[in-house]
Design a protein around this motif. Structure first.
Motif, PDB file in Angstrom:
ATOM      1  N   PRO A 199       0.823  -1.223   0.000  1.00  0.00           N
ATOM      2  CA  PRO A 199       0.000   0.000   0.000  1.00  0.00           C
ATOM      3  C   PRO A 199       0.852   1.265   0.000  1.00  0.00           C
ATOM      4  CG  PRO A 199      -0.822  -1.570   1.617  1.00  0.00           C
ATOM      5  CD  PRO A 199       0.500  -2.093   1.164  1.00  0.00           C
TER       6      PRO A 199
ATOM      7  N   TYR B 245       0.875   4.344  -2.722  1.00  0.00           N
ATOM      8  CA  TYR B 245       0.812   5.764  -2.352  1.00  0.00           C
ATOM      9  C   TYR B 245       1.917   6.561  -3.051  1.00  0.00           C
ATOM     10  CZ  TYR B 245       1.845   9.831   0.637  1.00  0.00           C
ATOM     11  OH  TYR B 245       2.141  11.080   1.101  1.00  0.00           O
TER      12      TYR B 245
ATOM     13  N   ASP C  27     -10.195  -2.859   2.165  1.00  0.00           N
ATOM     14  CA  ASP C  27     -10.049  -1.728   3.089  1.00  0.00           C
ATOM     15  C   ASP C  27      -8.753  -0.950   2.819  1.00  0.00           C
ATOM     16  OD1 ASP C  27     -12.440  -2.388   4.274  1.00  0.00           O
ATOM     17  OD2 ASP C  27     -11.538  -3.505   5.927  1.00  0.00           O
ATOM     18  N   LEU C  28      -7.693  -1.663   2.438  1.00  0.00           N
ATOM     19  CA  LEU C  28      -6.436  -0.984   2.105  1.00  0.00           C
ATOM     20  C   LEU C  28      -6.613  -0.125   0.857  1.00  0.00           C
ATOM     21  CD1 LEU C  28      -3.837  -3.834   2.766  1.00  0.00           C
ATOM     22  CD2 LEU C  28      -4.057  -1.693   4.036  1.00  0.00           C
TER      23      LEU C  28
ATOM     24  N   LYS D 128      -8.323   3.105   1.610  1.00  0.00           N
ATOM     25  CA  LYS D 128      -7.419   4.116   2.168  1.00  0.00           C
ATOM     26  C   LYS D 128      -6.659   4.838   1.052  1.00  0.00           C
ATOM     27  CE  LYS D 128      -8.142   3.647   6.619  1.00  0.00           C
ATOM     28  NZ  LYS D 128      -8.685   4.762   7.440  1.00  0.00           N
ATOM     29  N   LEU D 129      -6.261   4.091   0.025  1.00  0.00           N
ATOM     30  CA  LEU D 129      -5.511   4.700  -1.069  1.00  0.00           C
ATOM     31  C   LEU D 129      -6.384   5.609  -1.931  1.00  0.00           C
ATOM     32  CD1 LEU D 129      -3.240   1.728  -2.245  1.00  0.00           C
ATOM     33  CD2 LEU D 129      -2.629   3.670  -0.780  1.00  0.00           C
TER      34      LEU D 129
ATOM     35  N   ALA E 247       3.463   4.123   6.347  1.00  0.00           N
ATOM     36  CA  ALA E 247       2.183   3.404   6.462  1.00  0.00           C
ATOM     37  C   ALA E 247       1.308   4.031   7.541  1.00  0.00           C
ATOM     38  CB  ALA E 247       2.438   1.933   6.757  1.00  0.00           C
TER      39      ALA E 247
ATOM     40  N   ASP F 103      -2.319   5.946   7.038  1.00  0.00           N
ATOM     41  CA  ASP F 103      -3.375   5.239   7.771  1.00  0.00           C
ATOM     42  C   ASP F 103      -3.672   3.840   7.221  1.00  0.00           C
ATOM     43  OD1 ASP F 103      -5.126   5.140   9.917  1.00  0.00           O
ATOM     44  OD2 ASP F 103      -6.824   5.889   8.753  1.00  0.00           O
ATOM     45  N   THR F 104      -2.651   3.167   6.693  1.00  0.00           N
ATOM     46  CA  THR F 104      -2.840   1.780   6.257  1.00  0.00           C
ATOM     47  C   THR F 104      -2.218   0.779   7.214  1.00  0.00           C
ATOM     48  OG1 THR F 104      -0.826   1.887   4.899  1.00  0.00           O
ATOM     49  CG2 THR F 104      -2.918   2.422   3.817  1.00  0.00           C
ATOM     50  N   HIS F 105      -1.371   1.230   8.110  1.00  0.00           N
ATOM     51  CA  HIS F 105      -0.593   0.325   8.966  1.00  0.00           C
ATOM     52  C   HIS F 105      -1.468  -0.600   9.796  1.00  0.00           C
ATOM     53  CE1 HIS F 105       1.480  -0.731  12.771  1.00  0.00           C
ATOM     54  NE2 HIS F 105       2.497  -0.958  11.969  1.00  0.00           N
TER      55      HIS F 105
ATOM     56  N   ILE G 177      -4.463  -1.608   9.407  1.00  0.00           N
ATOM     57  CA  ILE G 177      -5.167  -2.612   8.595  1.00  0.00           C
ATOM     58  C   ILE G 177      -4.191  -3.695   8.156  1.00  0.00           C
ATOM     59  CG2 ILE G 177      -6.476  -3.010   6.469  1.00  0.00           C
ATOM     60  CD1 ILE G 177      -7.432  -0.103   6.663  1.00  0.00           C
ATOM     61  N   SER G 178      -3.008  -3.287   7.740  1.00  0.00           N
ATOM     62  CA  SER G 178      -2.020  -4.229   7.222  1.00  0.00           C
ATOM     63  C   SER G 178      -1.597  -5.273   8.250  1.00  0.00           C
ATOM     64  CB  SER G 178      -0.785  -3.473   6.721  1.00  0.00           C
ATOM     65  OG  SER G 178      -1.085  -2.700   5.585  1.00  0.00           O
TER      66      SER G 178
END
Length: 401
Positions: free
Chosen positions: A191, A195, A225-226, A229-230, A328, A332-334, A336-337
């Motif tokens: 992700p 970005y 969900d990732l 965010k993108l 990340a 705001d993907t961390h 979720i990852s």
């Protein structure tokens, strides 16, 4: 007199010469999509500046949306007035007074773009600065590192006054560099790579390899969900979900343990390249960081990359894990990852994967397997979703292909 518009500065786009207008038009389109919910705004643009006329819309909410639009170096609340020295002085004073200015320092930078205006830049600086000092308390001048920087631009259509710059997302407008396919796992790295690819102006379509029943629906939702965010940075994104179970199981059965991971990655790259051709992409983006894991040594990358002549872009190649995690968190993907739902990259992982694989060996092992029919089936059965920030489940959009 009050702030009635937002001034947008282009930054890197200013170096594009004869191509600049194409970048500016795309930036305007991206901003318009981002601000679609603000029905009263109007966007005006010219070669070196863009203005958003607020027309009563809340500037705080508009500015918050602008922070995630690539191609903007910085932006500022602005006041426009007539090219009249008294109105300019009052506009500058109003701009300062709308800040918490007491006990702070300021500086005035006036620029006379309209050379027909009778007052020169140096005299403007003096006139505006002295007017502000006479009408405020406990505010002093600092021309080197001011707390408040009052910028005044006198143009033919009017004078623009700003005094607080907000950093933009930088980079280039999404869509100005072409389209690429992002190989998106459920991990931390890919992700972030997506970005950074969008920051360089790429429109991305994500490709995820799904291996049920070994990977669950929760793992699939995690990837959705990732992508959501993108979309905050690039608008709607297509997600292609490739059924990979049969290919992965066949490789696991037929290819020696140390080479099965490399072979799986080769097939993923091959399928991604086929989807790239189908959807008119120009490149492939991965989340690989040199030396991070066995499949990301230079020898492994060389063997995997042998499957295509398409450019493979690796935005994270020189970054360490700490830097990637920091980014990340920023996007705001961390969180979720790191959810504990396995993707196909973590199942069937060999106990001792080769870190220095040989191209001849993996090609030899693969020569005993007829993977082409499985690859064709996987591409044909790929599920495609169109995702935006409001997307909640895979049922909201029909399969497009």
């Amino acid at each position: 007199m009050k702030y009635d518009r937002i001034l947008i500065r282009y930054g890197e786009m200013s170096t594009k010469g004869k191509n600049r207008n194409r970048f500016v038009v795309r930036l305007k389109q991206n901003i318009a999509k981002k601000l679609a919910s603000f029905s009263n705004i109007k966007i005006e643009y010219m070669r070196d500046r863009m203005y958003i006329l607020l027309n009563g819309e809340p500037h705080e909410k508009v500015m918050e949306q602008l922070k995630t639009v690539f191609g903007i170096q910085s932006f500022s609340l602005a006041i426009k007035c007539e090219n009249d020295i008294q109105q300019i002085r009052e506009a500058a004073l109003t701009a300062v007074q709308q800040n918490e200015y007491e006990g702070k320092t300021f500086k005035v930078s006036a620029k006379r773009v309209d050379k027909q205006f009778p007052v020169g830049s140096s005299e403007l600086n003096y006139e505006i600065g002295s007017h502000i000092l006479r009408n405020t308390q406990n505010l002093t001048v600092n021309v080197h590192q001011p707390d408040i920087h009052v910028r005044v631009e006198v143009r033919k259509d009017g004078t623009y006054v700003t005094c607080h710059d907000v950093p933009g997302a930088g980079g280039l407008p999404v869509g100005t560099s072409g389209k690429a396919m992002l190989m998106l796992s459920g991990g931390i790295d890919s992700p972030v790579a997506g970005y950074l690819a969008m920051k360089r102006g790429l429109e991305i379509e994500a490709v995820h390899f799904f291996s049920p029943p070994f990977t669950s629906e929760r793992a699939k939702q995690k990837v959705i969900d990732l992508v959501k965010k993108l979309t905050k940075f690039g608008g709607k994104i297509k997600l292609h979900i490739v059924p990979f179970t049969d290919i992965q199981q066949t490789i696991h059965r037929q290819v020696p343990d140390g080479y099965s991971l490399i072979s799986s990655r080769r097939m993923m790259l091959k399928i991604t390249d086929l989807l790239r051709k189908k959807h008119n992409g120009l490149a492939i983006v991965t989340g690989e960081s040199l030396g991070q894991v066995a499949s990301q040594t230079l020898e492994s990358m060389f063997v995997i990359n042998d499957m295509t002549t398409t450019p493979v872009l690796r935005p994270l190649v020189s970054m360490d894990k700490t830097e990637i995690i920091e980014l990340a968190r920023k996007i705001d993907t961390h969180d979720i990852s790191i959810l504990p739902y396995e993707d196909c990259c973590t199942i069937f992982t060999p106990s001792s994967p080769k870190t220095r694989p040989k191209r001849e060996k993996v090609a030899y092992y693969e020569s005993f397997i007829d993977l082409e029919p499985l690859i064709e089936t996987a591409v044909a059965n790929t599920e495609t979703l169109v995702i935006d920030e409001a997307f909640t489940s895979a049922d909201e959009f029909e399969n497009l292909f």
